[in-house]
Design a protein around this motif. Sequence first.
Motif, PDB file in Angstrom:
ATOM      1  N   GLU A   2      11.368  21.285  47.440  1.00 31.43           N
ATOM      2  CA  GLU A   2      12.215  21.628  46.299  1.00 31.43           C
ATOM      3  C   GLU A   2      11.443  22.433  45.246  1.00 31.43           C
ATOM      4  OE1 GLU A   2      14.220  18.960  48.742  1.00 31.43           O
ATOM      5  OE2 GLU A   2      12.189  18.772  47.923  1.00 31.43           O
ATOM      6  N   TYR A   3      10.174  22.157  45.092  1.00 35.05           N
ATOM      7  CA  TYR A   3       9.336  22.951  44.185  1.00 35.05           C
ATOM      8  C   TYR A   3       8.693  24.105  44.941  1.00 35.05           C
ATOM      9  CZ  TYR A   3       9.526  19.691  40.221  1.00 35.05           C
ATOM     10  OH  TYR A   3       9.938  18.926  39.171  1.00 35.05           O
ATOM     11  N   GLY A   4       7.928  23.784  45.963  1.00 32.24           N
ATOM     12  CA  GLY A   4       7.276  24.808  46.768  1.00 32.24           C
ATOM     13  C   GLY A   4       6.160  25.547  46.054  1.00 32.24           C
ATOM     14  N   TYR A   5       5.544  24.915  45.076  1.00 32.40           N
ATOM     15  CA  TYR A   5       4.514  25.582  44.285  1.00 32.40           C
ATOM     16  C   TYR A   5       3.146  25.615  44.969  1.00 32.40           C
ATOM     17  CZ  TYR A   5       7.445  25.351  40.039  1.00 32.40           C
ATOM     18  OH  TYR A   5       8.441  25.497  39.103  1.00 32.40           O
ATOM     19  N   VAL A   6       2.848  24.592  45.752  1.00 34.77           N
ATOM     20  CA  VAL A   6       1.472  24.430  46.220  1.00 34.77           C
ATOM     21  C   VAL A   6       1.458  23.940  47.661  1.00 34.77           C
ATOM     22  CG1 VAL A   6       1.175  22.010  45.495  1.00 34.77           C
ATOM     23  CG2 VAL A   6      -0.803  23.530  45.528  1.00 34.77           C
ATOM     24  N   LYS A   7       0.435  24.363  48.382  1.00 30.49           N
ATOM     25  CA  LYS A   7       0.205  23.872  49.734  1.00 30.49           C
ATOM     26  C   LYS A   7      -1.051  23.010  49.708  1.00 30.49           C
ATOM     27  CE  LYS A   7      -0.685  25.348  54.501  1.00 30.49           C
ATOM     28  NZ  LYS A   7      -0.919  26.519  55.390  1.00 30.49           N
ATOM     29  N   LEU A   8      -0.898  21.765  50.169  1.00 29.14           N
ATOM     30  CA  LEU A   8      -2.037  20.854  50.195  1.00 29.14           C
ATOM     31  C   LEU A   8      -2.910  21.153  51.401  1.00 29.14           C
ATOM     32  CD1 LEU A   8      -0.156  17.499  49.436  1.00 29.14           C
ATOM     33  CD2 LEU A   8      -1.428  18.923  47.813  1.00 29.14           C
ATOM     34  N   PRO A   9      -4.221  20.916  51.294  1.00 28.14           N
ATOM     35  CA  PRO A   9      -5.081  21.041  52.472  1.00 28.14           C
ATOM     36  C   PRO A   9      -4.571  20.116  53.584  1.00 28.14           C
ATOM     37  CG  PRO A   9      -6.401  20.768  50.486  1.00 28.14           C
ATOM     38  CD  PRO A   9      -4.982  20.512  50.092  1.00 28.14           C
TER      39      PRO A   9
END
Length: 436
Positions: A266-273
């Motif tokens: 829903e946000y899609g701001y960041v990709k976690l390792p």
Amino acid sequence: MTALLWQKPGVSVDAEIQTFLAGDDVLLDRELMRYDIRASKSQAQSLQELGILTDHELADIDAALTDLDAAFVAGEFILDARYEDMHSAIESYLTERLGDTGRKIHTGRSRNDQVLVASRLWLRDRLQQTARIAIEIAEVALRRAESEAMQPIAGFTHLQRAMVSSLGMWWGAWAEGFIDNTQRALDTLQWINSNPLGSASGYGVNVRFDRDAASERLGFNRTQLIATYAQLSRGKFELAALDALGASVLDLRRLAWDLSLFASHEYGYVKLPAQYTTGSSLMPNKRNPDVIELMRASYAAVAAARVEIEQTVSLPSGYHRDLQFTKGSISHGFGRGLGALALVPDLLRNLEWNGERMVEVLDDGLYATDVAMEMAAAGTPFRDAYKAAADPSTWSGRTPEASLSARVSPGGAGNLQLETLQARLDNLAEQLARLD
């Protein structure tokens, strides 16, 4: 189990009661064992200074304790159910190896001040670890604040988009937070860094120990003077240490919350390792932010430890066996808290932001406050400007870059003053280095 230190002739020991009395002490003491050995070396030195041990006996005890420490580290000496606790294990080892010389080690000493000094040394190390990790987190956050200073991201209040913000502000906030947390850990370390050894059971002993010399040997910055207060401080110092740890883990909880939200579809701001996520046992399409969620939950262990100790130390002065239960609380709280914090620096280094998505969701309403401030700066009374800026027609034609550049109040996106934070961090790092 080896013979109990306190057992008297004609007094039987009930196995079930003894199991209850011992509790988890032997397991918990494995964390404290090396500190108790170190304090025992200092105690032997104090006894030699008083003429209770000869130079030769001191050398024998010191060598035996060095061997015990090495054997413990190597797993050749195991603190297990043979012993009531680490104190009895050390004394038993010295007695078996040195006979009457080993039996002298407990002269003028109580298990009360033994556990106090071992715990104090352990807490000192744990607070240094807390400060060290907090410094590393702050350093990572500062570097990323510098490199991503003007990357726009929505600023939220009430979980609703409120104003245009920047990654510089987001990273800078965590940097300043963990700089404060470092200061808290070092200040607490300074306060608790006092030596209780020589206070015995809390009432002193009738030999003139040079307690200040022992403090210097063990790296304490002062001697905890009144013997009775040494006992009264048990629990009090542990609570302060947990508060210092809790400051970092509380910030971690909020950081983990941000990342849990930002990493969602829903946000899609960041990709976690990838290594910070796990798969679903049922749904092949899922990668779950389990590590982040457990980081978020870790504060509960620190807070629970604090509550348990606070309730346990509701006691009158003097030693009470209730205090045994504080060992497990402090060990669990620091174990869970430091374990979570240690994973944070690499997580922060390897976050990948989706800049396009962060800009895409910035609607024109996020510029309304900018409009109101511009009108107020030009002379319009703020409440009139506030009403005028509520008109959507005043929001158009604006860019996030211009909004951020205009935010020049100290600490705003256009005036982060990260060099001030760096100077504070450098100073704290120097303080910590002097302790190592």
